[in-house]
Motif scaffolding. Structure first.
Motif, PDB file in Angstrom:
ATOM      1  N   UNK A   1      91.352  85.511 -68.539  1.00 43.59           N
ATOM      2  CA  UNK A   1      92.000  84.197 -68.530  1.00 43.59           C
ATOM      3  C   UNK A   1      92.539  83.856 -69.912  1.00 43.59           C
ATOM      4  N   UNK A   2      91.745  84.118 -70.941  1.00 43.63           N
ATOM      5  CA  UNK A   2      92.158  83.848 -72.319  1.00 43.63           C
ATOM      6  C   UNK A   2      93.431  84.627 -72.667  1.00 43.63           C
ATOM      7  N   UNK A   3      93.449  85.927 -72.344  1.00 38.89           N
ATOM      8  CA  UNK A   3      94.611  86.753 -72.675  1.00 38.89           C
ATOM      9  C   UNK A   3      95.859  86.288 -71.931  1.00 38.89           C
ATOM     10  N   UNK A   4      95.698  85.894 -70.674  1.00 40.82           N
ATOM     11  CA  UNK A   4      96.852  85.395 -69.925  1.00 40.82           C
ATOM     12  C   UNK A   4      97.390  84.120 -70.565  1.00 40.82           C
ATOM     13  N   UNK A   5      96.507  83.266 -71.062  1.00 39.46           N
ATOM     14  CA  UNK A   5      96.945  82.050 -71.748  1.00 39.46           C
ATOM     15  C   UNK A   5      97.655  82.380 -73.058  1.00 39.46           C
ATOM     16  N   UNK A   6      97.382  83.571 -73.614  1.00 37.21           N
ATOM     17  CA  UNK A   6      98.025  84.021 -74.850  1.00 37.21           C
ATOM     18  C   UNK A   6      99.332  84.763 -74.580  1.00 37.21           C
ATOM     19  N   UNK A   7      99.764  84.796 -73.322  1.00 37.98           N
ATOM     20  CA  UNK A   7     101.036  85.419 -72.988  1.00 37.98           C
ATOM     21  C   UNK A   7     100.956  86.845 -72.482  1.00 37.98           C
ATOM     22  N   UNK A   8      99.758  87.364 -72.238  1.00 36.86           N
ATOM     23  CA  UNK A   8      99.615  88.713 -71.693  1.00 36.86           C
ATOM     24  C   UNK A   8      99.897  88.690 -70.198  1.00 36.86           C
ATOM     25  N   UNK A   9     100.642  89.673 -69.730  1.00 36.14           N
ATOM     26  CA  UNK A   9     100.895  89.854 -68.311  1.00 36.14           C
ATOM     27  C   UNK A   9      99.680  90.528 -67.699  1.00 36.14           C
ATOM     28  N   UNK A  10      99.229  90.023 -66.564  1.00 37.85           N
ATOM     29  CA  UNK A  10      98.065  90.561 -65.862  1.00 37.85           C
ATOM     30  C   UNK A  10      98.501  91.670 -64.910  1.00 37.85           C
ATOM     31  N   UNK A  11      97.828  92.835 -65.002  1.00 42.81           N
ATOM     32  CA  UNK A  11      98.085  93.939 -64.078  1.00 42.81           C
ATOM     33  C   UNK A  11      96.745  94.418 -63.543  1.00 42.81           C
ATOM     34  N   UNK A  12      96.668  94.540 -62.219  1.00 39.51           N
ATOM     35  CA  UNK A  12      95.459  95.047 -61.549  1.00 39.51           C
ATOM     36  C   UNK A  12      95.851  96.320 -60.808  1.00 39.51           C
ATOM     37  N   UNK A  13      95.597  97.486 -61.415  1.00 42.69           N
ATOM     38  CA  UNK A  13      95.975  98.744 -60.755  1.00 42.69           C
ATOM     39  C   UNK A  13      95.065  99.055 -59.559  1.00 42.69           C
TER      40      UNK A  13
END
Length: 147
Positions: free
Chosen positions: A135-147
């Motif tokens: 959640x923190x990384x997504x708030x920092x602008x990271x795109x979430x990928x779930x392979x």
């Protein structure tokens, strides 16, 4: 003048021949977090291939990739201790500045020893909570990928 044009054309051809070079400018720079919480070794190998394919398309210099592992996802590093393919995949991605981050809650809950049970993991790789960090990384602008 002709030598300059020929040289520029040769340089353009070289750039297009490099893996990911032609697409790197199209995709720009990217910040990506890969979420690993499954323990199947084949799925984990597939995830490592996905990450490498992503790097090939965008270019390692244009990527900031973090792999966040929690729950059964820590099996990626547990199994890598005895699986040469997993070890090679992790090592290859680390050489391209991919960061592997490990959930402390899972380490404690599974009673794992970071240095003995997890391949190439150190205290610096430990994050307090896998899901909170996602959640923190997504708030920092990271795109979430779930392979």
């Amino acid at each position: 003048m002709r030598k300059i044009i020929v040289s520029l054309m040769a340089l353009a051809g070289l750039l297009l021949a490099l893996p990911g070079a032609a697409l790197a400018t199209e995709y720009g720079t990217q910040k990506v977090v890969y979420h690993i919480n499954g323990g199947d070794p084949q799925q984990n190998k597939g995830a490592l291939r996905n990450i490498q394919n992503h790097i090939n398309a965008v270019g390692a210099d244009n990527m900031d990739i973090k792999v966040v592992m929690h729950g059964a996802g820590l099996n990626l590093l547990v199994n890598a201790k005895d699986d040469a393919d997993l070890r090679a995949g992790v090592d290859n991605l680390k050489m391209q500045n991919v960061s592997f981050q490990v959930c402390r809650n899972t380490v404690v809950g599974r009673n794992l020893d970071i240095s003995k049970d997890l391949y190439d993991a150190t205290e610096a790789d430990i994050i307090p909570s896998g899901v909170a960090h996602l959640s923190y990384l997504q708030a920092q602008g990271y795109t979430y990928v779930k392979p």
